[in-house]
Design a protein around this motif. Structure first.
Motif, PDB file in Angstrom:
ATOM      1  N   ASP A  48      40.155 -70.923  -8.641  1.00  0.00           N
ATOM      2  CA  ASP A  48      38.880 -71.356  -9.214  1.00  0.00           C
ATOM      3  C   ASP A  48      38.129 -72.154  -8.158  1.00  0.00           C
ATOM      4  N   ALA A  49      37.150 -71.508  -7.526  1.00  0.00           N
ATOM      5  CA  ALA A  49      36.342 -72.170  -6.501  1.00  0.00           C
ATOM      6  C   ALA A  49      34.860 -71.923  -6.753  1.00  0.00           C
ATOM      7  N   VAL A  50      34.487 -71.791  -8.023  1.00  0.00           N
ATOM      8  CA  VAL A  50      33.124 -71.393  -8.371  1.00  0.00           C
ATOM      9  C   VAL A  50      32.087 -72.384  -7.851  1.00  0.00           C
ATOM     10  N   GLY A  51      32.381 -73.655  -7.867  1.00  0.00           N
ATOM     11  CA  GLY A  51      31.405 -74.656  -7.419  1.00  0.00           C
ATOM     12  C   GLY A  51      31.447 -74.966  -5.945  1.00  0.00           C
ATOM     13  N   ALA A  52      32.324 -74.292  -5.208  1.00  0.00           N
ATOM     14  CA  ALA A  52      32.506 -74.609  -3.790  1.00  0.00           C
ATOM     15  C   ALA A  52      31.556 -73.802  -2.905  1.00  0.00           C
ATOM     16  N   ILE A  53      31.121 -74.412  -1.827  1.00  0.00           N
ATOM     17  CA  ILE A  53      30.302 -73.748  -0.813  1.00  0.00           C
ATOM     18  C   ILE A  53      31.106 -73.721   0.480  1.00  0.00           C
ATOM     19  N   PHE A  54      31.495 -72.530   0.931  1.00  0.00           N
ATOM     20  CA  PHE A  54      32.237 -72.371   2.180  1.00  0.00           C
ATOM     21  C   PHE A  54      31.237 -72.050   3.291  1.00  0.00           C
ATOM     22  N   ASN A  55      31.179 -72.917   4.304  1.00  0.00           N
ATOM     23  CA  ASN A  55      30.296 -72.710   5.450  1.00  0.00           C
ATOM     24  C   ASN A  55      31.124 -72.305   6.658  1.00  0.00           C
ATOM     25  N   TYR A  56      31.027 -71.017   7.020  1.00  0.00           N
ATOM     26  CA  TYR A  56      31.796 -70.479   8.142  1.00  0.00           C
ATOM     27  C   TYR A  56      30.952 -70.594   9.410  1.00  0.00           C
ATOM     28  N   THR A  57      31.461 -71.317  10.418  1.00  0.00           N
ATOM     29  CA  THR A  57      30.645 -71.633  11.587  1.00  0.00           C
ATOM     30  C   THR A  57      30.805 -70.701  12.789  1.00  0.00           C
ATOM     31  N   PRO A  58      31.950 -70.001  13.004  1.00  0.00           N
ATOM     32  CA  PRO A  58      32.031 -69.125  14.173  1.00  0.00           C
ATOM     33  C   PRO A  58      31.047 -67.943  14.096  1.00  0.00           C
ATOM     34  N   THR A  59      30.818 -67.308  15.214  1.00  0.00           N
ATOM     35  CA  THR A  59      29.911 -66.161  15.269  1.00  0.00           C
ATOM     36  C   THR A  59      30.666 -64.833  15.281  1.00  0.00           C
ATOM     37  N   SER A 106      47.061 -58.224 -10.495  1.00  0.00           N
ATOM     38  CA  SER A 106      46.763 -58.939 -11.740  1.00  0.00           C
ATOM     39  C   SER A 106      46.383 -60.392 -11.469  1.00  0.00           C
ATOM     40  N   SER A 107      45.531 -60.576 -10.476  1.00  0.00           N
ATOM     41  CA  SER A 107      45.111 -61.916 -10.060  1.00  0.00           C
ATOM     42  C   SER A 107      43.601 -62.065 -10.201  1.00  0.00           C
ATOM     43  N   ARG A 108      43.142 -63.312 -10.124  1.00  0.00           N
ATOM     44  CA  ARG A 108      41.708 -63.583 -10.231  1.00  0.00           C
ATOM     45  C   ARG A 108      41.302 -64.602  -9.179  1.00  0.00           C
ATOM     46  N   TYR A 109      40.271 -64.223  -8.417  1.00  0.00           N
ATOM     47  CA  TYR A 109      39.700 -65.108  -7.404  1.00  0.00           C
ATOM     48  C   TYR A 109      38.224 -65.320  -7.739  1.00  0.00           C
TER      49      TYR A 109
END
Length: 314
Positions: A56-67, A79-82
């Protein structure tokens, strides 16, 4: 900021979030919650194959910095949920924001993958990448919105047919894909071993020379809200060589859209319809080609295949 099942929350101090997640994932938790907030990824966050797992990461903002490289990789799921929030390429990586790729012998089945935003800049990289080049990815549910700024918003890679390598019977819900060179590409490079996927999508070819939907796959079912905000240089639907038995229902109607298509499939079995009737299709009993608006067909020496380009109505 992060908690595994049966543990308290572990605080995130603003440094590389992947280091913290590696520690949490190593506990073997069956359920992980990432609270609302902004998290920096300076390298790829990898989720190893899991069964009956929940993120459960619905409220998270992942900022990926590499190019270069992927932001998040799912190496398998059963049978999983992301549930992800936003995954952002802050500097425009050439990789994928969310890359689903399992290795040979590893399941990716009957799971649900969701997100609220995938974003890049300057049309770099891929938003959602469903990659069955090593092992099958089947009977899953992918749902998200607000995919924009990529070279390809969604890419589905070819299977090989070896060790179950194929992509079929997945359900895709994407409520807004735009500002990409290709909004959705089903078949990379061709469409081999991709079939029976179901798509409910809202796509807009907003950029000059962009394509809303490009597919070389088989037996797909598409329910599409189509836009071509980029004007006459854009294309709504491209049927690549080898695409067969695909069905499209597209709104708004062809006559008022406007939108268009290019058919390079070489097949008479693909159908495009709108609320007024058949735009591209064939009669099963006679093989007669049916077209509802002005267009052209190029067919040589009585061959069954054809290539057609169909322009927007004026």
């Amino acid at each position: 900021a992060v908690a595994g099942e049966g543990s308290g929350y572990t605080s995130y101090n603003g440094s590389d979030f992947v280091n913290l997640m590696d520690t949490v994932l190593a506990t073997g938790a069956d359920s992980i919650e990432i609270r609302y907030g902004s998290y920096t990824l300076t390298r790829t966050l990898v989720f190893t194959a899991n069964s009956y797992f929940k993120l459960d990461a619905v409220g998270a903002i992942f900022n990926y910095t590499p190019t270069t490289g992927d932001a998040v990789v799912l190496k398998g799921a059963l049978s999983s949920r992301y549930d992800f929030g936003a995954i952002i390429f802050t500097n425009g990586s050439t990789g994928a924001a969310l890359h689903c790729q399992n290795e040979a012998g590893v399941n990716f089945l009957m799971s649900e993958i969701t997100f609220t935003m995938l974003k890049s800049i300057n049309q770099t990289g891929i938003g959602l990448y469903v990659d069955s080049s090593e092992e099958g990815i089947d009977t899953n549910y992918f749902m998200g919105t607000n995919i924009y700024g990529f070279n390809e918003g969604i890419r589905v890679a070819d299977g090989t047919g070896v060790s179950g390598s194929k992509c079929d019977t997945n359900w895709f819900y994407a409520s807004y894909v735009r500002d990409c060179n290709i909004c959705i590409r089903e078949g990379y490079p061709s469409g081999a071993y991709i079939d029976d996927n179901v798509w409910f999508v809202n796509v807009d070819a907003t950029l000059t020379n962009s394509i809303a939907i490009k597919t070389g796959a088989d037996k797909g079912y598409w329910h599409v809200i189509m836009g071509q905000g980029g004007g006459a240089s854009t294309t709504g639907i491209v049927l690549d060589s080898g695409a067969i038995d695909n069905y499209f229902y597209v709104m708004p109607p062809f006559s008022t859209g406007p939108w268009d298509y290019t058919d390079n499939s070489g097949s008479l079995t693909n159908v495009i319809k709108d609320a007024t009737g058949i735009i591209l299709g064939s009669s099963v009993s006679s093989g007669t080609f049916i077209v509802g608006h002005t267009g052209s067909i190029s067919q040589a020496n009585g061959e069954a295949g054809y290539i057609q380009s169909h322009g927007k109505d004026s």
